[in-house]
Design a protein around this motif. Sequence first.
Motif, PDB file in Angstrom:
ATOM      1  N   MET A  93       0.830  -1.215   0.000  1.00 19.98           N
ATOM      2  CA  MET A  93       0.000   0.000   0.000  1.00 19.98           C
ATOM      3  C   MET A  93       0.863   1.262   0.000  1.00 19.98           C
ATOM      4  O   MET A  93       0.522   2.252  -0.656  1.00 19.98           O
ATOM      5  CB  MET A  93      -0.961   0.006   1.204  1.00 19.98           C
ATOM      6  CG  MET A  93      -2.093  -1.013   1.129  1.00 19.98           C
ATOM      7  SD  MET A  93      -3.007  -1.009  -0.435  1.00 19.98           S
ATOM      8  CE  MET A  93      -3.744   0.628  -0.404  1.00 19.98           C
ATOM      9  N   GLU A  94       1.976   1.202   0.709  1.00 24.29           N
ATOM     10  CA  GLU A  94       2.889   2.361   0.717  1.00 24.29           C
ATOM     11  C   GLU A  94       3.443   2.629  -0.689  1.00 24.29           C
ATOM     12  O   GLU A  94       3.536   3.773  -1.128  1.00 24.29           O
ATOM     13  CB  GLU A  94       4.049   2.142   1.711  1.00 24.29           C
ATOM     14  CG  GLU A  94       3.712   2.514   3.147  1.00 24.29           C
ATOM     15  CD  GLU A  94       3.091   3.900   3.270  1.00 24.29           C
ATOM     16  OE1 GLU A  94       3.643   4.860   2.700  1.00 24.29           O
ATOM     17  OE2 GLU A  94       2.030   4.028   3.926  1.00 24.29           O
ATOM     18  N   ARG A  97       0.669   4.163  -2.766  1.00 26.48           N
ATOM     19  CA  ARG A  97       0.440   5.587  -2.416  1.00 26.48           C
ATOM     20  C   ARG A  97       1.534   6.469  -3.013  1.00 26.48           C
ATOM     21  O   ARG A  97       1.254   7.515  -3.607  1.00 26.48           O
ATOM     22  CB  ARG A  97       0.423   5.762  -0.889  1.00 26.48           C
ATOM     23  CG  ARG A  97      -0.868   5.260  -0.285  1.00 26.48           C
ATOM     24  CD  ARG A  97      -0.904   5.416   1.233  1.00 26.48           C
ATOM     25  NE  ARG A  97      -1.937   4.526   1.741  1.00 26.48           N
ATOM     26  CZ  ARG A  97      -1.744   3.544   2.631  1.00 26.48           C
ATOM     27  NH1 ARG A  97      -0.548   3.347   3.170  1.00 26.48           N
ATOM     28  NH2 ARG A  97      -2.744   2.761   2.985  1.00 26.48           N
ATOM     29  N   GLU A  98       2.753   6.005  -2.886  1.00 26.42           N
ATOM     30  CA  GLU A  98       3.866   6.776  -3.439  1.00 26.42           C
ATOM     31  C   GLU A  98       3.716   6.886  -4.958  1.00 26.42           C
ATOM     32  O   GLU A  98       3.860   7.959  -5.545  1.00 26.42           O
ATOM     33  CB  GLU A  98       5.203   6.117  -3.076  1.00 26.42           C
ATOM     34  CG  GLU A  98       6.383   6.947  -3.524  1.00 26.42           C
ATOM     35  CD  GLU A  98       7.734   6.328  -3.160  1.00 26.42           C
ATOM     36  OE1 GLU A  98       7.777   5.166  -2.710  1.00 26.42           O
ATOM     37  OE2 GLU A  98       8.740   7.029  -3.365  1.00 26.42           O
ATOM     38  N   TYR A 100       1.004   6.603  -6.732  1.00 26.76           N
ATOM     39  CA  TYR A 100      -0.145   7.429  -7.118  1.00 26.76           C
ATOM     40  C   TYR A 100       0.251   8.902  -7.138  1.00 26.76           C
ATOM     41  O   TYR A 100      -0.066   9.634  -8.071  1.00 26.76           O
ATOM     42  CB  TYR A 100      -1.317   7.189  -6.164  1.00 26.76           C
ATOM     43  CG  TYR A 100      -2.606   7.786  -6.685  1.00 26.76           C
ATOM     44  CD1 TYR A 100      -3.456   7.037  -7.487  1.00 26.76           C
ATOM     45  CD2 TYR A 100      -2.947   9.108  -6.404  1.00 26.76           C
ATOM     46  CE1 TYR A 100      -4.628   7.584  -7.997  1.00 26.76           C
ATOM     47  CE2 TYR A 100      -4.115   9.673  -6.918  1.00 26.76           C
ATOM     48  CZ  TYR A 100      -4.953   8.899  -7.710  1.00 26.76           C
ATOM     49  OH  TYR A 100      -6.098   9.442  -8.233  1.00 26.76           O
ATOM     50  N   ASN A 101       0.987   9.299  -6.100  1.00 25.32           N
ATOM     51  CA  ASN A 101       1.438  10.704  -6.038  1.00 25.32           C
ATOM     52  C   ASN A 101       2.391  11.050  -7.169  1.00 25.32           C
ATOM     53  O   ASN A 101       2.477  12.196  -7.590  1.00 25.32           O
ATOM     54  CB  ASN A 101       2.105  10.986  -4.687  1.00 25.32           C
ATOM     55  CG  ASN A 101       1.079  11.045  -3.573  1.00 25.32           C
ATOM     56  OD1 ASN A 101      -0.093  11.384  -3.819  1.00 25.32           O
ATOM     57  ND2 ASN A 101       1.471  10.683  -2.369  1.00 25.32           N
ATOM     58  N   ILE A 129      -6.442  -1.641  -2.475  1.00 28.96           N
ATOM     59  CA  ILE A 129      -5.934  -0.687  -3.481  1.00 28.96           C
ATOM     60  C   ILE A 129      -7.111   0.002  -4.162  1.00 28.96           C
ATOM     61  O   ILE A 129      -7.163   1.226  -4.295  1.00 28.96           O
ATOM     62  CB  ILE A 129      -5.054  -1.405  -4.542  1.00 28.96           C
ATOM     63  CG1 ILE A 129      -3.821  -2.035  -3.888  1.00 28.96           C
ATOM     64  CG2 ILE A 129      -4.640  -0.433  -5.655  1.00 28.96           C
ATOM     65  CD1 ILE A 129      -2.957  -2.863  -4.836  1.00 28.96           C
ATOM     66  N   GLU A 132      -9.029   2.516  -1.890  1.00 22.20           N
ATOM     67  CA  GLU A 132      -8.345   3.789  -1.658  1.00 22.20           C
ATOM     68  C   GLU A 132      -8.202   4.609  -2.943  1.00 22.20           C
ATOM     69  O   GLU A 132      -8.229   5.838  -2.917  1.00 22.20           O
ATOM     70  CB  GLU A 132      -6.972   3.512  -1.029  1.00 22.20           C
ATOM     71  CG  GLU A 132      -6.373   4.736  -0.378  1.00 22.20           C
ATOM     72  CD  GLU A 132      -5.166   4.392   0.506  1.00 22.20           C
ATOM     73  OE1 GLU A 132      -5.183   3.352   1.202  1.00 22.20           O
ATOM     74  OE2 GLU A 132      -4.198   5.176   0.484  1.00 22.20           O
ATOM     75  N   PHE A 133      -8.050   3.913  -4.064  1.00 23.27           N
ATOM     76  CA  PHE A 133      -7.847   4.619  -5.347  1.00 23.27           C
ATOM     77  C   PHE A 133      -8.787   4.032  -6.399  1.00 23.27           C
ATOM     78  O   PHE A 133      -8.493   2.989  -6.986  1.00 23.27           O
ATOM     79  CB  PHE A 133      -6.397   4.470  -5.815  1.00 23.27           C
ATOM     80  CG  PHE A 133      -5.396   4.976  -4.820  1.00 23.27           C
ATOM     81  CD1 PHE A 133      -5.159   6.337  -4.674  1.00 23.27           C
ATOM     82  CD2 PHE A 133      -4.700   4.090  -4.006  1.00 23.27           C
ATOM     83  CE1 PHE A 133      -4.234   6.805  -3.742  1.00 23.27           C
ATOM     84  CE2 PHE A 133      -3.777   4.549  -3.065  1.00 23.27           C
ATOM     85  CZ  PHE A 133      -3.547   5.914  -2.935  1.00 23.27           C
TER      86      PHE A 133
END
Length: 351
Positions: A93-94, A97-98, A100-101, A129, A132-133
């Motif tokens: 997940m980390e 997230r990274e 996605y940014n 996943i 969250e997105f």
Amino acid sequence: MNNELKQLVCKLQEELSLSLAEYEYLIENRTSEIAEYLASKAVEVKKNIYSNAIYIRGLIEISNICKNDCFYCGIRRSNKNCDRYRITKEEIMECVREGYNLGFRTFVLQGGEDSYYTDEILCDIICCIKKEFSDVAVTLSLGERSKESYKKLFDAGADRYLLRHETANEEHYKKLHPEEMSFKNRIECLHNLKEIGYQVGCGFMVGSPYQTNKTLAKDLKFIEKFKPDMVGIGPFVPHKATKFANEGAGTVELTCFLLSIIRLIHPSVLLPATTALGTIDSSGREKGILAGANVVMPNLSPISVRKKYELYDNKLCTDAESAQNKKELEEKMKKIGYEIVVDRGDIRKEF
Ligand code: 5AD
């Protein structure tokens, strides 16, 4: 330019098909001149559909633990020198997230065939996943599983599945894999994935041991018939801890030639310029794009495990191969007239 070869290229562009003998002839008799001509056609076809967009995928290598013992692969079961790892859901997940940014909208979870990843564990990760997105695609690349398992993962939200067929010739397949692995099962997996509704990717290594222009022609015919949404091809690169340690690597030249042919067979196919291509030549990725590829898959794995996912010697995981260096990749693409887009990068079906 050799007229016969030129006519074969034109025939391929018009009919999206050649006979086995014609594919073989084209490969066998290729020259740099015909390769250039073929690449110009492939780029023209690609740009008509995708313009100058390059799709990116964040590659997360979730585990290098594998129950298989493929003769060519650095993370094969019998490689006792391989430092094994698997990453947790939270670590995945980390990475997402990274990524996605950074602008990634597709995440590829790739790993060896590691029995730790049960359907339950994977479904939970996929759901997380997607929850969250909602605007990302999840691609799995986790080897052979049962049809029921593929279905559960699909129902949990997985969109795509990559499973290279490795070679479409059964005899050749046997020379690359131990006896307990079966060509028939691999092909059946690909058909199951398609039936379930995944966007499916197949593919093979270029220059693998015992590969011939005949087996390559079969690979092309297989791609023509199977109509995958994605095709991953990259040069074979020897790994020191395998029985193919002393074999020669595949070439950029033949890989690019085949990328162009595959683009013409299947105009809308998603075609990555692979890490292996970037590994054997520092401008390999660019050469792949200029031959007809339209996807790159930078590495988004936790830095601490990157070196451990060593499928072949010196596998790149830094510089433009690293998701964190997207800027560098962007500049490289810009220099050859292409633009990285923030997009899931689904296959264009309307063409
Ligand atoms: N050289 C190039 N590609 C390799 N792969 C595995 N080992 C090697 C190698 N030595 C490819 C296989 C596999 C994918 C994940 O990596 O085609 O399907």
